[in-house]
Design a protein around this motif. Sequence first.
Motif, mmCIF file in Angstrom:
data_model
loop_
_atom_site.group_PDB
_atom_site.id
_atom_site.type_symbol
_atom_site.label_atom_id
_atom_site.label_comp_id
_atom_site.label_asym_id
_atom_site.label_seq_id
_atom_site.Cartn_x
_atom_site.Cartn_y
_atom_site.Cartn_z
ATOM 1 N N LYS B 113 0.835 -1.200 0.000
ATOM 2 C CA LYS B 113 0.000 0.000 0.000
ATOM 3 C C LYS B 113 0.871 1.250 0.000
ATOM 4 O O LYS B 113 0.579 2.226 -0.687
ATOM 5 N N ALA B 114 1.937 1.184 0.773
ATOM 6 C CA ALA B 114 2.832 2.348 0.826
ATOM 7 C C ALA B 114 3.429 2.600 -0.553
ATOM 8 O O ALA B 114 3.596 3.761 -0.962
ATOM 9 N N ASP B 115 3.738 1.510 -1.272
ATOM 10 C CA ASP B 115 4.303 1.704 -2.612
ATOM 11 C C ASP B 115 3.276 2.311 -3.552
ATOM 12 O O ASP B 115 3.611 3.108 -4.437
ATOM 13 N N GLU B 116 2.010 1.920 -3.370
ATOM 14 C CA GLU B 116 0.964 2.530 -4.196
ATOM 15 C C GLU B 116 0.904 4.026 -3.980
ATOM 16 O O GLU B 116 0.800 4.832 -4.912
ATOM 17 N N ILE B 117 0.923 4.400 -2.703
ATOM 18 C CA ILE B 117 0.850 5.834 -2.390
ATOM 19 C C ILE B 117 2.084 6.528 -2.955
ATOM 20 O O ILE B 117 2.013 7.668 -3.443
ATOM 21 N N LYS B 118 3.212 5.841 -2.875
ATOM 22 C CA LYS B 118 4.439 6.445 -3.414
ATOM 23 C C LYS B 118 4.262 6.738 -4.885
ATOM 24 O O LYS B 118 4.661 7.805 -5.368
ATOM 25 N N ALA B 119 3.632 5.789 -5.599
ATOM 26 C CA ALA B 119 3.441 6.021 -7.035
ATOM 27 C C ALA B 119 2.566 7.247 -7.267
ATOM 28 O O ALA B 119 2.838 8.083 -8.139
ATOM 29 N N VAL B 130 9.214 11.274 -2.395
ATOM 30 C CA VAL B 130 9.181 10.174 -1.426
ATOM 31 C C VAL B 130 10.579 9.584 -1.318
ATOM 32 O O VAL B 130 11.155 9.145 -2.298
ATOM 33 N N VAL B 131 11.123 9.575 -0.147
ATOM 34 C CA VAL B 131 12.479 9.067 0.044
ATOM 35 C C VAL B 131 12.468 7.554 0.266
ATOM 36 O O VAL B 131 13.320 6.839 -0.205
#
Lengths: 150, 260, 373
Positions: B113-119, B130-131
Amino acid sequence: MFGFLKGLGVTISQLPKKKVTLMYPDEKPEWPERFRGVHRFIPELCTVCNQCARICPTSCISLSGARDENRKLRIETYDINSDICILCSLCTEVCPTEAILMSDTFENASYVRDDLYLDMHWLYNNELEYERRHPDRAIPETDVQKKAGD
Amino acid sequence: MSDEPRKPSEENQPSEPRNPSPQRTQDPGGQGAEAIARTAMNPSPGPAGPAATKQPPEKTPEGAEKSVGASGASDVKTGTAGAAAQSAKPAAKPAAKKAPPPPDPRAVAAKEKADEIKAVLIAKLGASAVVETGAAHFTPMLLIDRGKWSDAVTALRDDPAWDLNYLECMAGTDYPEYIEVVVYLQSTELGHFVCMKTRTPRDGAKVPSLAPIYPVANWEEREIFDLLGVTFTGHPDMRRIMMWEEFEGHPLRKDYSVWD
Amino acid sequence: MALTDETDVVRTEEMLLNVGPQHPSTHGVFRMVVKISGETILEAEPVIGYLHRGTEKLAENLQYTQIIPYTDRLDYVSAMLNNYSLVHTVEEALGIAIPDRAEYIRVITMELNRLASHLIFFGTYLLDLGAMTPFLYAFEEREKIIDMFNELCGARITFNYMRIGGVKYDTPPGWLEQVDAFVKRMKGEMVKYRNLVTGNEIFLARVRGVGKYTTEQALGHGMSGINLRCTGYNWDLRKKKPYSIYDRFDWEVPLGKNGDCWDRYILHMEEMEQSLRIVEQALQQIQPGPVLAKVPKLIRVPAGEYYSGIEGTRGELGFYIVSDGKDKPYRLKIRRPSFENLQILPIILKGVPVGDMVAILGSIDPVLGEVGA
């Protein structure tokens, strides 16, 4: 309009009910067994394990012991600074021999701060007073003393 | 009743948390002291995780063996971050020090989910926003670059797929090299719960303010300013809140000494 | 002497009124600097920090079990819920399974504490508005609850009862029957409060339509608990992000309509009834068993960050723990509901007559132990 009358009805229905006020200080409250008042201490049971001093959140317990002739640790001084004690009773939880316990002494006010620094004799006195007040609640010392002694 | 001094046995205690099986034993008359004094038994290694394995506790010999291996494992453990893998690892570590168990599926889902938000954020604000992403104990976690902090939070609030409209908690933490400002955001309609953080150096700490976006951040940021010394640029009313105005120093910092 | 035009003779000025830290109606040491012109408030600025005791800093040097007595003193009228919030966060971090009986005892004590806290609201809110009788009725009932807690854990307010993995003691014999008798009695008392206060015209005139805010304002200001539900928004953490065993009981979440003081008052009353419902069902479902899970003597939380919030009496009470693997937290941050709830005061106190200020502040129901932690 009728809101007033209903309220008045409630007030009048309270009139014949029993009063719930406790006339302190003439009547003292009856505290249950688990009540957490100032500590009481039984020096014969203490094994100087230092757990109570370590668990105390405010570090108000300080104690010292020495080895006696049987190479067993006996308590020499045991002080509780009830000025900072928050009566959380974590010390009674961790004591393996139940040497430190809570009594139901709750009137701790004093005019001088030095009176609040309780030493072993005061705490043992408190234990004797507690046993006198509640003869049915005292722990059976003899068996425990025997076990701790040998 | 055991009456030996506790200290030596405490150091040998396995330092990892365990999943004790709640036994249906007789609890002796409410004496919490005995319950705490009982040493816990290590459950046998397996896919341990918060879904507790209902296995009977091991006997003491194995417990002693595990405690020897445990002290080695604890050194490795304290250095790592990322809690999710930690709770799964410890039970397996003492017995089989070679292979770490698979990470908890909730942690994996949170990282995804965090990667989705990062995208989403990279699409809106550029690649440097996003670091890092991760999972703070099953909550998706993103580390945002300091300059893009308020833009990132605004972007997620306005995005209809995420709709993070509720700020649940905001905190500042003092680490040796930086101060970290953490905010937990919740979407009350869609159910997302996200952790966002940003870092700032300890001297001259400045972070863009979230107060224009979430009015609740007003006092939270004042508290972080008061107790940690982080200035929030764009805050309408940056003053001390807990301590009095003339107070000097920032009490929550690790190098703050009461004796001045 | 004829006064031709009153504005020539009467000169008005703005006055800075200090509703000081020592005030009987500010629910603690809370200060508001209020700028008034005549009877209307122009600006109100809350000043807090008088009860800041440094709990978060102290916690960095204490083991988790040692922090529990400190949490009692945050929101001192609902100490069981504060205890539970810390213990819940640590248990979620460790992944411990709690014995059933401990969960039931926790729910019973937490809901009774919620009831006691709402009774304090009932008593003190009406005392702020000038009615002195409901205070005594409320405190009579609260005394019964507190006496039951005294028998259970030894203290009347600072319980220190929850432990990581369960609760400290099992219930003494006869305690659950006492709770049962109390619940039955309390239902009758709720009718009494309804008759005494809820229909009273003076009370209605003072709180209806006063201190309104909208859902967007409430959500933006991070309000939670009754202060958010009074606007009609359904957000109760016991239903939305369930924890403990609340999903085993059949109860409802009362919601308001307008977001004014009247709605908040009625929600407090209705939540009391729902709490009684939950306690009743818990008493029927509770079984004998252990009350403390097997946890290590020295509790070490694995490294990482954890946050978990529960539905406290005033809103969402959450603990944010940063741990580096030791037995003491690296950072403990307490998300206090009253701290967030008070931020809406400058907005809803604008343009309000001074007489309504106390009514509005009382209905937000802050507890200053929480606000300055």
